[in-house]
Design an enzyme around this catalytic site. Sequence first.
Site, PDB file in Angstrom:
ATOM      1  CG  PHE A  32      -8.076  20.345  -8.738  1.00  0.00           C
ATOM      2  CD1 PHE A  32      -6.815  20.476  -9.288  1.00  0.00           C
ATOM      3  CD2 PHE A  32      -8.509  19.083  -8.381  1.00  0.00           C
ATOM      4  CE1 PHE A  32      -6.008  19.371  -9.473  1.00  0.00           C
ATOM      5  CE2 PHE A  32      -7.711  17.977  -8.566  1.00  0.00           C
ATOM      6  CZ  PHE A  32      -6.450  18.132  -9.111  1.00  0.00           C
TER       7      PHE A  32
ATOM      8  CB  THR B 230      -2.131   3.468  -3.786  1.00  0.00           C
ATOM      9  OG1 THR B 230      -2.695   4.581  -3.098  1.00  0.00           O
ATOM     10  CG2 THR B 230      -1.715   3.914  -5.185  1.00  0.00           C
TER      11      THR B 230
ATOM     12  CD  GLU C 214      -7.064  23.962  -1.931  1.00  0.00           C
ATOM     13  OE1 GLU C 214      -7.939  23.882  -1.051  1.00  0.00           O
ATOM     14  OE2 GLU C 214      -7.244  24.489  -3.029  1.00  0.00           O
TER      15      GLU C 214
ATOM     16  CG  ASP D 242      -1.383   1.795   6.979  1.00  0.00           C
ATOM     17  OD1 ASP D 242      -1.793   1.625   5.814  1.00  0.00           O
ATOM     18  OD2 ASP D 242      -1.316   2.907   7.513  1.00  0.00           O
TER      19      ASP D 242
ATOM     20  CG  ASP E 128      -3.909  -1.830   2.889  1.00  0.00           C
ATOM     21  OD1 ASP E 128      -4.101  -1.575   1.682  1.00  0.00           O
ATOM     22  OD2 ASP E 128      -3.472  -1.003   3.692  1.00  0.00           O
TER      23      ASP E 128
ATOM     24  CG  ASP F 188      -1.822   1.155   1.312  1.00  0.00           C
ATOM     25  OD1 ASP F 188      -2.329   1.588   0.269  1.00  0.00           O
ATOM     26  OD2 ASP F 188      -2.021   1.678   2.424  1.00  0.00           O
ATOM     27  CE  LYS F 189      -0.286   7.324  -2.366  1.00  0.00           C
ATOM     28  NZ  LYS F 189      -0.172   8.340  -1.285  1.00  0.00           N
TER      29      LYS F 189
ATOM     30  NE  ARG G 193      -9.373   7.824  -8.989  1.00  0.00           N
ATOM     31  CZ  ARG G 193      -9.594   8.644  -7.948  1.00  0.00           C
ATOM     32  NH1 ARG G 193      -8.570   9.206  -7.341  1.00  0.00           N
ATOM     33  NH2 ARG G 193     -10.806   8.881  -7.520  1.00  0.00           N
TER      34      ARG G 193
END
Length: 1397
Positions: free
Chosen positions: A578, A714, A537, A896, A900, A440-441, A870
């Site tokens: 955005f 991820t 942001e 974690d 997962d 995982d990321k 995604r």
Amino acid sequence: MGDTPEIGGIPGKHRTQPGWTGKCEVQLEGPTSIDPGSDPDDVEDNKNTAFTWEVRANNWDFHTKSKEKFLCWRRKKYKSNVIHTAKYNFFSFLPLNLYEQFHRVSNLYFLLIIILQGIPEISTLPWFTLFAPLVCLLLIRATRDLVDDIGRHRSDHAVNNRPCQILSGKSFTWRKWKHIRVGDMVCLRKDSIVPADLLLLASTEPSSLCYVETADIDGETNLKFRQALTVTHQELTSATKMASFQGTVRCEDPNSRMHHFVGSLEWNNRKYPLDTGNLLLRGCKIRNTDACYGLVIYAGVDTKIMQNCGKIHLKRTKLELLMNKLVVLIFLSLVAISLALTLGFRCMIKDFKWKHHYVSAKHPRPEILESFLIFWSFLILLSTAVPMSLFILTEFIYLGHSLFINWDAGMYSEPRAMPAKARSTSLNDQLGQVQYVFSDKTGTLTQNILTFKKCCINGHIYDPDEEAGPPCEEKPYMWNEFADGKLLYYNKQLLHTVQRRQDRMVQEFWRLLAICHTVMAQEEDDQLLYQAASPDEEVLVTAARNLGYVFRSRTQDTITVLELGEERVYRVLAMMDFTSDRKRMSVLVRNPEGSICLYSKGADTVILERLHQRGDMEETTEEVLAAFAGQTLRTLCLAYKEVSEEDFEVWESQHRRACLLLQNRAPALYQLYDEMEQNLQLLGATAIEDKLQDGVPEAIQCLKKANMKIWMLTGDKQETAVNIGFACQLLTENMLILEDQEISRILETYWESNNNLQAPPRRNLKSLPQINMAMVITGDFLDQLLLSLHREPQAPVQNVVMDKTRQEPGQRRRRDFLQTRRLSWMWQNSRPPRAPAQSKASNTQESPRVRQEQAFVDLACRCQVVICCRVTPKQKAQIVALVKKYQQAVTLAIGDGANDVNMIKTADIGVGLAGQEGMQAVQNSDYVLAQFCFLKQLLLVHGRLSYVRISKFLRFFFYKTTACVMGHVWFSFYNGFTAQPLYEGWFLALFNTVYTVLLVLYIGLFEQDASVEKSLEMPRLYVVGQREELFNYWIFFQAIAHGMATSLINFFVTLWSSQDRAEPASLGDYQSFAVTVAVSCLLSVIMEAILVIRYWNILCVVAVFLSLGFYAIVTFFTQSLWLYKISPSTFPFLYADYSVLTQPFSLLVIPLNMATTTLPILAFRTICQHLRELHPKVKQGREETPKDDVFTVERMLHLRRESPTRRSSYAFSHREGYADLITRGTILRKPPTVHRGPPIPSDAELPSSPQLSPKNARKTSSLGKKIHRYQGKGTSMPSSVRSLSLIVGRRSTVPSETQPTVTKRWSTTMSRLSRSFQDKTLSSSKDQSQLFATPAIAFLPDLCRSETLERSLSFCTLAGELEKYLAKGSQPPKEDTETLPKMTHTSPAETQTPNGR
């Protein structure tokens, strides 16, 4: 972890379009009330959809009595909220555990031998001698499984007993999660975890918004918003009303699609559509919301997160599976040997009876029966070839390896005070054979911490001052009262430049960061707090805040910024939100001086191409961006421009018309945004560091050198995942990155070439260069790929929708296609050729789906790195399963979070990190680590050494067992095949359990071929386990052959030495012969252990001497006179060892046996080692890890997405839709005068739509006063126009310098409008209400009543609309305007004044 697609907000087709303060937005109203953010087309689609999941609010009897058919009986349809992740319960533990344990072939083998030993006619040993060890073995394994399952029960108990508030009667009471049922009404507070999948009904936020953090589901830390239906927001304002709520939800059955939900709410004979924007998923955490209320839709195992968790799989190592096969092989061999010996017995007994007929009375049984019994006797006698002690010792060795992991100080995390933990004790050796690591990321590779690292303004880089230790300690931002003190970045030169206010570029740079964002500000306890949906942001706005540009507050159309102590209010004219396609955000504002400015920030790939000019500063900034990318920093480009009044008015009118479109509104708006965002002036760039966990890059490099392929799975965005891939050195600059388009083309070309019977033969791998490739795919692409594999086998992934912004003209696409065909051809030829017969067989047996899946997996496994972005939790597990299915490789998954868990369960080895996102991953893992970097120590040290030790242990055990057991076979040829044992019974019983147990335990626990330091310095040593070189069928047969040779030498050398010797000192008697062979066998085994052990210490020396000592001591007692007197049949070998070992002849035969068994093997190994050094083995290219510089640049460079000279490091975590919430006022909180605190879960009123106070209602602008004066002259005005004037009176005042122009224009327009109405009144006898019944006039009251118009149109825009209307006279409006219905919902913040007062 990353985020799940579309889980962060309302799906794209259900979202309202990007907002602007000057647009006219109209909502639909009809027989079915459509909620904002919903598509009316979905309602029509849902009418034809048969939803079988029905939820009735506050109707517990319905859900309790509802049943569904399951097999032959009916069960409850609606589950409770209790979850059970454990494998056993009180009643199922014993039968289920025994069922699992007897899946091992060895246990079935031992059970068969025990049953045979219970038959006296064929038993050679008492039945309890094997029964007791078997029970001990079963108890050891059952205890281990029970301890693991108790941990899961404790976790389930803690989760099921979490507190929450459930509606009981007419008030909310505190209950436990396990008491929640479908149809319950639940109240959740800030920072609460959602206990089930809920339909959001109301919240304390404006418009019943609810902010959630889905880090425990998808790993993304930025906030997402959910919104309740308008009708529930307005009606369910108290606990009493919620108790009387009788709505019915019809939706899809429980499923694992976390990003998809379709349903409808039926209430008061009306239907309201539902989608994911209305659903709170179990596991989400409520953020920035005081309280929210929901209806339970799915509970317990029916929730989407539990549907994605998967089942607990029984994991077995490769060595264990091999052992099962070897046990079957050994058993079949023993059966064959027993049959052969039985045949010998039959011939022998037949000949014996014929020669000695006078003793036939001693053999009353028939020969067939005698042979049958002898067969089973031989099988029992030789059953020690698979000794039970092997499996008992294996369990102890596994336990020891687990303890070594738990005790390893190198994997101890001091900040968390947490050591590594082996939760499973049966997978240690497989840690040394891992080939694929799925990671995982978010939270696994990264720390979820973003920091402002550096910036570039006007071509000048402002790095943090390295020598600025003392100033930083003195808090250099203390001069700013709004500084939060958390900014670690400090540059003395930049700070002085900001404070002097002499550099306009610097001022605009920080002003842009303070204005162009969607952050919300609020004050609590005199502290300015920011609430940001995006962590990026928040970092940028906080940096501007500390440097003196403080974002204070915002309304629907203003932003207040404190610039170095001076408060400035900017009027927001438009917010261009955005999106993942636009990759930028812009804000069009009018500053206090009256000038119009556009501020934009976004990816360098989109900002740089929109610049007005490219000079030295722009080129310098581009070089700086390349440097930032090399440092793996997340970058954003900042730009601005000044807009003239004339250009703004033209653009404003076009934008207004685009906002009124009912179809294709979004493309029109985006096109206008793009037109405005041209000819920009570059300000600079920001660099944010997404902090990796300590030691992640080093650990990944070490694992890659160990020939492991690391895949990142991820749910986060592709840009962020790729940026982290470069940061942790998964990706390199010279690596060919394949994305969706290239992959689809390669697979199509591969399929076409494989279906072409005239295709040329494949070349050999050696003739092709190695390509250092990486693959980056998305969850949508994976879904469509697998869908095409199911439905369209002839054209896989041909319907994949690619990114339209990246498609090029036809000629370029044709060239890319042809070039990609070359890459596909190279990839095909890089695969090893198959034999024609094999290919033909595989083609006839394998389905197209299987071949295409295998083609995709082969391509992915050809790549050194694969990044899947995604992806949902179920997709993560599917990817792992595909690799396991087609590559037959050992997989390891590490994560974690709860998202997962499925991946961890599916992989051969699951590693859970004790992160900040709960303990779900830990509770379902096999090993627990505190940090990712400890994975290097776990695999390269503990995993490799465990594999080496277990392999050597098994090889040595099979050798020594064969060396002992085969003596019975040779002895059978000399005892008439009577199944008489060769050795003393106590020697047989204690050979494996006492005499040699210390040596095998030392080999299994402490043997090592390299030190810990060498194992980490030389990762290539790990490849031995991946190739299974230390224990396989060949090694097994070598051990068996070696053992047979040892037994042959010990038996026949002793036999030949004792021939023709009749003196008392000879070895001609049975007991002396048996003792000599036994001692020779024991000493030969000990010598072999001395030769194979490489790591010598005091424990090894002690083990050797204790093995000899145990034999001497035990033999002394078992052959003593007093035990012989007690039981002569049990202890028949009276002083046998003493009499043999005191004879000189015996002392010569035993060393001769040792030398004969040891020296040839030692010489053979020495020669083989010398030959290997002279002729090193050539490794196959596909097994070697390609170096980073192995890359065919000429043929592959064209496939890069970015410029070959620079890589974009853009990565921005944001969600579309927040700008629209701001411009509509939906996200704005109520002003202090009308603000109400969080509702109390009782009969107290819940928040409803606030109304304007009398004070605010009486407010009028100067322009409104002129209108009243105009009315005072006697001119009659319709009530609609008077209401319109009140609307204008409530609008924010325009700047003073533009007010005369606006006032004049408005007065002229209103005068024309009044005269028009007077003419119509004089020329008709109809009253005023009848006038407004005409189609032309009827539109005006609706226009005036439109709250969208009220909150969006500026004075100039409103006047312009009225002028256009008057110019058309009494003609009816256009068709697209005539059908616009009224608004159905007024959000709380929409009725406020813009300044919030």
